[in-house]
Design an enzyme around this catalytic site. Sequence first.
Site, PDB file in Angstrom:
ATOM      1  N   GLU A 215       0.733  -1.272  -0.052  1.00  0.00           N
ATOM      2  CA  GLU A 215       0.080  -0.108  -0.035  1.00  0.00           C
ATOM      3  C   GLU A 215       0.611   1.334  -0.014  1.00  0.00           C
ATOM      4  OE1 GLU A 215      -4.069  -1.171   2.200  1.00  0.00           O
ATOM      5  OE2 GLU A 215      -2.333  -1.833   3.260  1.00  0.00           O
TER       6      GLU A 215
ATOM      7  N   GLU B 224      -4.312  -9.699   3.052  1.00  0.00           N
ATOM      8  CA  GLU B 224      -5.034  -9.165   4.395  1.00  0.00           C
ATOM      9  C   GLU B 224      -6.301 -10.407   4.466  1.00  0.00           C
ATOM     10  OE1 GLU B 224      -3.204  -5.377   3.078  1.00  0.00           O
ATOM     11  OE2 GLU B 224      -4.052  -7.087   2.120  1.00  0.00           O
TER      12      GLU B 224
END
Length: 263
Positions: A117, A137
């Site tokens: 990210e 995730e």
Amino acid sequence: MKDNVLIERNERIAVLTLNRPQKLNALDYATNDRLLELLDEIEADDAIGAVVLTGAGDRAFSAGGDIHEFTESIKRGTEEAVREFCRRGQRMTARIEAFGKPVIVAVNGIAFGGGCEITEAAHLAVASESAIFAKPEINIGIPPTFGGTQRLPRLAGRKRALELLLTGDTFGPERAYELGLVNKVVPSDQLMPAAFELADRILRHSPLAAARIITAVTRGINTTIEEGLLIEREQFARMCATQDVREGLDAWIARRKPVYVGG
């Protein structure tokens, strides 16, 4: 802790190194906060024109959020977890994305979760041939929390992003290049020289113009084209009265190299 992120100055380039190699440079809260502190310092330092962000060691850029730490936040309740983990990480990636000086990520290994990210949020990125990326995730039952559900689809397209987000599969640097996540893939021993070379190509230009371009792109990318063009005009207008504009035009007319002062 202050040594969770190291800072080194290489002429006009600030090199920030995530420094938890024993934890694959996982982003615990202290690392996140220290990175924000250093970005504030760099923003106020006119002698620095660009940032290169990388990871310590030869295994990882960053394996993402520190799972042990944010697990404790989740145990304390939803409000605590959102405040301590999600908002903190989103604040950090948003700061990188909107930073007024070019941020170049040098991905030297694993870039999972929050590490991926950060790469998505940075203005530019160079990856070594040993880099490996993932949006894992979902493997621990959560969605990405540092902006990955929003930035990756904007970079890669909805369906390609959803495949990565919904499977958690790893992917290599060439795939990251195809997806628009990185600008270049280089041999491992050429990673930092490639990042510095890219920074140097930017630093020969007006820092004010670079800042205006970053602002126009960051603010405009999520608007309509009409709103984006208004943002572009605003950024142009902010440059018109500057000394850098006059220097750039005078140098072009005189066929000489411009000397920008950032004013």
